[in-house]
Design an enzyme around this catalytic site. Structure first.
Site, mmCIF file in Angstrom:
data_model
loop_
_atom_site.group_PDB
_atom_site.id
_atom_site.type_symbol
_atom_site.label_atom_id
_atom_site.label_comp_id
_atom_site.label_asym_id
_atom_site.label_seq_id
_atom_site.Cartn_x
_atom_site.Cartn_y
_atom_site.Cartn_z
ATOM 1 N N ASP A 1 111.331 104.205 0.342
ATOM 2 C CA ASP A 1 110.352 104.363 -0.731
ATOM 3 C C ASP A 1 111.048 104.510 -2.090
ATOM 4 O OD1 ASP A 1 107.433 104.956 -1.228
ATOM 5 O OD2 ASP A 1 108.296 106.795 -2.049
ATOM 6 N N GLU B 1 126.744 101.477 11.259
ATOM 7 C CA GLU B 1 127.378 102.242 12.341
ATOM 8 C C GLU B 1 126.511 102.230 13.594
ATOM 9 O OE1 GLU B 1 128.265 106.398 11.484
ATOM 10 O OE2 GLU B 1 129.327 105.736 9.661
HETATM 11 C C1 GLC Z 1 105.744 104.206 -3.288
HETATM 12 C C2 GLC Z 1 104.678 104.177 -2.226
HETATM 13 C C3 GLC Z 1 103.424 104.759 -2.786
HETATM 14 C C4 GLC Z 1 103.698 106.195 -3.169
HETATM 15 C C5 GLC Z 1 104.883 106.278 -4.134
HETATM 16 C C6 GLC Z 1 105.394 107.682 -4.247
HETATM 17 O O1 GLC Z 1 105.421 103.401 -4.357
HETATM 18 O O2 GLC Z 1 104.513 102.872 -1.760
HETATM 19 O O3 GLC Z 1 102.348 104.702 -1.884
HETATM 20 O O4 GLC Z 1 102.560 106.747 -3.772
HETATM 21 O O5 GLC Z 1 105.975 105.513 -3.690
HETATM 22 O O6 GLC Z 1 106.031 108.057 -3.056
#
Ligand code: GLC
Length: 542
Positions: free
Chosen positions: A232, A289
């Site tokens: 993310d 790894e």
């Molecule tokens: C990313 C995710 C989104 C989330 C954001 C904060 O963009 O896809 O859904 O709100 O990160 O974690």
């Protein structure tokens, strides 16, 4: 070829070549599941991991056979990516994690997760999970400790700064979800950084202890046989060392909501700092790894900066960065053949030999592609394009049914982005329950779901579309099945063709002596295109 509508032609059927030269994440097709909305088995209106297990056969039952009518019984995807399933107060629906090494009770527990991995692997489905390294929940024990006092050993695990002399936040950064990116903590008189909601404090990745702890999280899940991670906002991990103010954005939309501070600034110092690549190389080394794992990153930057996230690769090397920085470029383009082609061609030209392309057309953060691109005809052709371009496609659950944006009454809005920045920005529209059949609640749940089911569920659902050979679902099934047996499609070269009609995007995919021509007509009319005679052939999917 004359009189082609959008479709695919082949010169001949060739036997598939060995697929061993490709990794699963190159050859395969990824399917994103938003677990809250896939299938509820506990009767609480929210989807869960048992629901995913119960519906694995829909995704890939392990046989890739066709029924006599020429359609496969199951979709035939190769990997699932699960949006966050971890314990979380759900301030941002799981992207605020309070324990990285467990499963939220809503979704099940670690034993259910292990069963899901076993059952998926038994069918040849790889399992990718979300990894949320930029921020934790404010309820994570690390943050609770960190905020408890200015000299707590975990203080430096997060980004704390003194107010400016007038008491205002340390810099001008805005949260992507509205308001300032800083919240004052009364106990210690300092601000902490959060570029999303204030319940998502950002980890300090310049601190080696944070790095070590977060690497352990990857180990934990790889030990449980997870095949990959979708990381993310991984380009945000490192911020400018001096946390300088971002410059104003001269092109900002004058109609932005007053609290959209981030939208008024250029995102220069809060993300995409060169030092982030060190961390990404560490991720890659760790994944290597364990062998045969895949690192995918949510990376939004312009092409030249974005490409850097693949890392460096000398001749013959596979690169030392992410396997796949998500490529969202086609998502917001106007529905025009030449605009799409230009984006694909730019990517193809810019990618170094070791870097494998990929395409994303829908996700849990954006309006449904059927609504974004204009309707059902566009949704079908978007699927055809996504599954035939060179590179790994990522599908979003329900796009195979042509799901459109859900209608969410204002009082039912759940998403913090919609709550803070206005109903038209709510991401709830693309998170509505999966539509399985025409039973109440679309067969998703026995009780009222956490978000309203779309009104079209009685006709737009898996059962109804399975019975209709012309449905978009059966088009996806045919495409996925065909792609699986076609080295040209899953691994061949890409060559755009000039066919004398700017409303058509036409390309050739070639592997050895197998050639597949894809002709995408972006209009509602029949078009005639001319292609060199050696590309004449027979239409296999249309
Ligand atoms: C990313 C995710 C989104 C989330 C954001 C904060 O963009 O896809 O859904 O709100 O990160 O974690």
């Amino acid at each position: 070829m004359e009189g082609a509508k959008e479709g695919m032609s082949s010169d001949q059927h060739t036997n598939p070549q060995s697929s061993q030269d490709f990794s699963w994440w190159q050859r395969g097709v990824i399917y994103q599941i938003y677990p809250r909305s896939f299938k509820d088995t506990t009767g609480n209106g929210t989807g869960d991991l048992q629901g995913v297990i119960d519906r694995l056969d829909y995704l890939n039952d392990g046989s890739t056979g066709l029924t006599t009518s020429g359609t496969s019984e199951s979709l035939g995807i190769d990997a699932i990516w699960l949006s966050p399933i971890f314990p979380s107060p759900m301030a941002d629906f799981g992207y605020d994690v309070s324990d990285y090494c467990d499963v939220h009770l809503l979704f099940g527990d670690l034993a259910t997760f292990d069963r899901l991995v076993t059952e998926a692997h038994r069918r040849g489905i790889r399992v990718i999970i979300d990894y949320v390294p930029n921020h934790t929940s404010d309820q994570h024990p690390w943050f609770i400790e960190s905020r408890s006092s200015g000299d707590n050993p975990k203080r430096d695990w997060y980004i704390w700064r003194d107010p400016r002399p007038d008491g205002s936040p340390p810099n001008n950064w805005g949260s992507y979800f509205g308001g300032p990116a800083w919240t004052l903590d009364e106990t210690t008189g300092q601000y902490y950084l959060h570029q999303f909601v204030k319940g998502q404090p950002e980890l300090n990745w310049r601190n080696p202890e944070v790095r070590a702890a977060m690497m352990d999280v990857l180990r934990f899940w790889m030990e449980r046989d997870v095949d990959g991670f979708r990381m993310d906002v991984v380009g945000l991990l490192i911020k400018d060392a001096e946390l300088r103010d971002n410059p104003p954005n001269p092109d900002a939309d004058p109609n932005l909501p007053p609290n959209d501070l981030a939208g008024r600034l250029l995102q220069v110092y809060n993300q995409d700092q060169d030092e982030v690549h060190e961390i990404i190389r560490d991720f890659r080394r760790l994944l290597d790894e364990y062998g045969d794992r895949c690192g995918i990153g949510e990376i939004w930057f312009e092409l030249p900066r974005w490409i850097k996230y693949y890392g460096d690769g000398s001749a013959g090397s596979p690169g030392d960065g992410l396997h796949l920085p998500f490529n969202f470029r086609l998502m917001w383009l106007p529905w025009q053949a030449q605009v799409m082609r230009q984006s694909v061609d730019e990517l193809e030209t810019a990618l170094p030999a070791f870097a494998w392309p990929n395409y994303v057309l829908g996700s849990h953060d954006f309006p449904r592609l059927a609504s974004r691109f204009g309707g059902q005809a566009q949704a079908r052709m978007a699927g055809l394009m996504l599954l035939t371009l060179r590179g790994t496609p990522t599908l979003y659950y329900g796009d195979e049914l042509g799901l459109e944006n859900g209608v969410i009454p204002p009082e039912k809005i759940q998403d913090p982005q919609g709550i803070n920045l206005g109903a038209e920005r709510t991401r709830d529209v693309c998170r509505t329950p999966m539509q399985w059949d025409d039973n109440p609640n679309a067969g998703f749940s026995d009780v009222e779901p956490w978000l309203p089911v779309s009104a079209d569920y009685a006709t737009r659902n898996v059962a109804a579309q399975s019975a209709d050979p012309t449905s978009i679902l059966n088009l996806y099934r045919r495409l996925l099945w065909y792609r699986r047996g076609s080295p040209a499609l899953y691994g061949g070269s890409y060559e755009p063709l000039d066919v004398g009609d700017d409303d058509c995007f036409v390309y050739l995919r070639t592997a050895g002596d197998e050639r597949r021509l894809i002709a995408l007509n972006f209009t509602a009319d029949q078009r005639y295109i001319s292609v060199p005679s050696e590309n004449a052939g027979q239409i296999v999917i249309s």
